[in-house]
Design a protein around this motif. Structure first.
Motif, mmCIF file in Angstrom:
data_model
loop_
_atom_site.group_PDB
_atom_site.id
_atom_site.type_symbol
_atom_site.label_atom_id
_atom_site.label_comp_id
_atom_site.label_asym_id
_atom_site.label_seq_id
_atom_site.Cartn_x
_atom_site.Cartn_y
_atom_site.Cartn_z
ATOM 1 N N GLU A 1 -2.411 -6.012 -7.595
ATOM 2 C CA GLU A 1 -2.049 -7.073 -8.543
ATOM 3 C C GLU A 1 -0.763 -6.697 -9.300
ATOM 4 N N PHE A 2 -0.702 -5.451 -9.757
ATOM 5 C CA PHE A 2 0.453 -4.967 -10.538
ATOM 6 C C PHE A 2 1.761 -5.096 -9.757
ATOM 7 N N LEU A 3 1.703 -4.842 -8.448
ATOM 8 C CA LEU A 3 2.934 -4.831 -7.630
ATOM 9 C C LEU A 3 3.254 -6.191 -7.012
ATOM 10 N N SER A 4 2.406 -7.193 -7.284
ATOM 11 C CA SER A 4 2.552 -8.468 -6.565
ATOM 12 C C SER A 4 3.860 -9.195 -6.864
ATOM 13 N N ASP A 5 4.502 -8.915 -8.003
ATOM 14 C CA ASP A 5 5.764 -9.617 -8.323
ATOM 15 C C ASP A 5 7.001 -8.719 -8.155
ATOM 16 N N THR A 6 6.845 -7.641 -7.384
ATOM 17 C CA THR A 6 7.959 -6.691 -7.269
ATOM 18 C C THR A 6 8.842 -6.948 -6.055
ATOM 19 N N GLY A 7 8.436 -7.868 -5.196
ATOM 20 C CA GLY A 7 9.203 -8.113 -3.976
ATOM 21 C C GLY A 7 8.890 -7.125 -2.862
ATOM 22 N N MET A 8 7.936 -6.246 -3.086
ATOM 23 C CA MET A 8 7.525 -5.320 -2.021
ATOM 24 C C MET A 8 6.785 -6.089 -0.925
ATOM 25 N N THR A 9 6.843 -5.569 0.301
ATOM 26 C CA THR A 9 6.132 -6.244 1.392
ATOM 27 C C THR A 9 4.626 -5.982 1.284
ATOM 28 N N THR A 10 3.855 -6.819 1.973
ATOM 29 C CA THR A 10 2.398 -6.653 1.994
ATOM 30 C C THR A 10 2.015 -5.273 2.529
ATOM 31 N N GLU A 11 2.753 -4.812 3.546
ATOM 32 C CA GLU A 11 2.472 -3.488 4.134
ATOM 33 C C GLU A 11 2.734 -2.378 3.114
ATOM 34 N N GLN A 12 3.838 -2.497 2.392
ATOM 35 C CA GLN A 12 4.157 -1.474 1.388
ATOM 36 C C GLN A 12 3.090 -1.445 0.293
ATOM 37 N N ILE A 13 2.723 -2.630 -0.187
ATOM 38 C CA ILE A 13 1.728 -2.699 -1.271
ATOM 39 C C ILE A 13 0.384 -2.166 -0.784
ATOM 40 N N SER A 14 0.010 -2.489 0.448
ATOM 41 C CA SER A 14 -1.311 -2.025 0.891
ATOM 42 C C SER A 14 -1.317 -0.516 1.117
ATOM 43 N N ARG A 15 -0.182 0.047 1.501
ATOM 44 C CA ARG A 15 -0.124 1.523 1.629
ATOM 45 C C ARG A 15 -0.214 2.180 0.236
ATOM 46 N N VAL A 16 0.496 1.620 -0.741
ATOM 47 C CA VAL A 16 0.399 2.163 -2.103
ATOM 48 C C VAL A 16 -1.041 2.051 -2.602
ATOM 49 N N ALA A 17 -1.683 0.909 -2.348
ATOM 50 C CA ALA A 17 -3.072 0.715 -2.783
ATOM 51 C C ALA A 17 -3.993 1.742 -2.124
ATOM 52 N N TYR A 18 -3.737 2.019 -0.846
ATOM 53 C CA TYR A 18 -4.527 3.036 -0.141
ATOM 54 C C TYR A 18 -4.339 4.404 -0.803
ATOM 55 N N LEU A 19 -3.090 4.742 -1.108
ATOM 56 C CA LEU A 19 -2.811 6.056 -1.711
ATOM 57 C C LEU A 19 -3.430 6.169 -3.100
ATOM 58 N N VAL A 20 -3.287 5.126 -3.900
ATOM 59 C CA VAL A 20 -3.884 5.133 -5.247
ATOM 60 C C VAL A 20 -5.411 5.240 -5.119
ATOM 61 N N GLY A 21 -5.950 4.579 -4.101
ATOM 62 C CA GLY A 21 -7.394 4.587 -3.873
ATOM 63 C C GLY A 21 -7.922 5.868 -3.243
ATOM 64 N N HIS A 22 -7.023 6.796 -2.903
ATOM 65 C CA HIS A 22 -7.456 8.061 -2.286
ATOM 66 C C HIS A 22 -6.868 9.291 -2.961
ATOM 67 N N HIS A 23 -6.248 9.130 -4.135
ATOM 68 C CA HIS A 23 -5.497 10.276 -4.657
ATOM 69 C C HIS A 23 -6.378 11.392 -5.219
ATOM 70 N N HIS A 24 -7.692 11.186 -5.230
ATOM 71 C CA HIS A 24 -8.599 12.289 -5.571
ATOM 72 C C HIS A 24 -9.388 12.755 -4.350
ATOM 73 N N THR A 25 -8.996 12.271 -3.178
ATOM 74 C CA THR A 25 -9.686 12.644 -1.937
ATOM 75 C C THR A 25 -8.849 13.645 -1.166
ATOM 76 N N LEU A 26 -9.359 14.881 -1.075
ATOM 77 C CA LEU A 26 -8.567 15.954 -0.470
ATOM 78 C C LEU A 26 -8.941 16.219 0.982
ATOM 79 N N THR A 27 -9.771 15.360 1.547
ATOM 80 C CA THR A 27 -10.110 15.526 2.959
ATOM 81 C C THR A 27 -9.388 14.451 3.758
ATOM 82 N N ASP A 28 -9.029 14.805 4.982
ATOM 83 C CA ASP A 28 -8.420 13.831 5.883
ATOM 84 C C ASP A 28 -7.116 13.250 5.323
#
Ligand SMILES: [Fe+2]
Length: 162
Positions: A84-111
């Motif tokens: 939601e935060f990045l939705s008005d930044t002009g980033m592509t859907t792929e870029q936003i979903s990768r950032v969302a994945y990283l934010v959603g895994h930044h405490h996961t140290l496996t894989d």
């Protein structure tokens, strides 16, 4: 938006919480530095920097909703919030979903897959270790088992003087 504009947007979003603002600026600085030293391509570097700037976006919400900013809660709440935060930044859907994945895994140290994920983990660790005074054993263990980049290893050792 350029990185500087996304950084300004995130600082504004942090609403005067100096600890959160200082933390994200430090993590962004280490992530940017390690990414450049490791020679990331411009696209991966951009996604990494945006993820570093926004990685703790769910902290205020988690403190309010759960009474703490436990890593798992942050991962659950962080992905939709950053999308939601990045939705008005002009980033592509792929870029936003990768950032969302990283934010959603930044405490996961496996894989840990991808240099953006790897470097985000390293940068956040350096800052958390310095802010919280992690033990020598903790740092050595992290450097041995998790760190993959040469510059991340050298920076972690330099910052924690070991
Ligand atoms: Fe963090």
């Amino acid at each position: 938006m350029k990185i500087a504009e996304i950084l300004k947007k995130m600082i504004t979003f942090s609403n005067g919480n100096i600890h959160d603002i200082d933390h994200l600026i430090k993590v962004w600085t280490y992530a940017k530095t390690i990414g450049e030293l490791e020679g990331l391509d411009p696209e991966t570097q951009f996604v990494l920097e945006v993820a570093a700037i926004t990685h703790d976006i769910a902290c205020p919400l988690c403190r309010e909703k759960y009474g703490n900013a436990n890593g798992k809660y942050q991962e659950i709440e962080g992905a939709p919030l950053v999308t939601e935060f990045l939705s008005d930044t002009g980033m592509t859907t792929e870029q936003i979903s990768r950032v969302a994945y990283l934010v959603g895994h930044h405490h996961t140290l496996t894989d840990i897959k991808g240099m953006d994920y790897q470097i985000l983990i390293e940068a956040d660790y350096i800052v958390n270790a310095s802010e919280n005074g992690y033990s020598k054993e903790n740092v050595e263990n992290f450097v041995e088992k998790i760190v993959k980049t040469q510059s991340g290893r050298e920076l972690t050792r330099a910052v924690m003087s070991c």
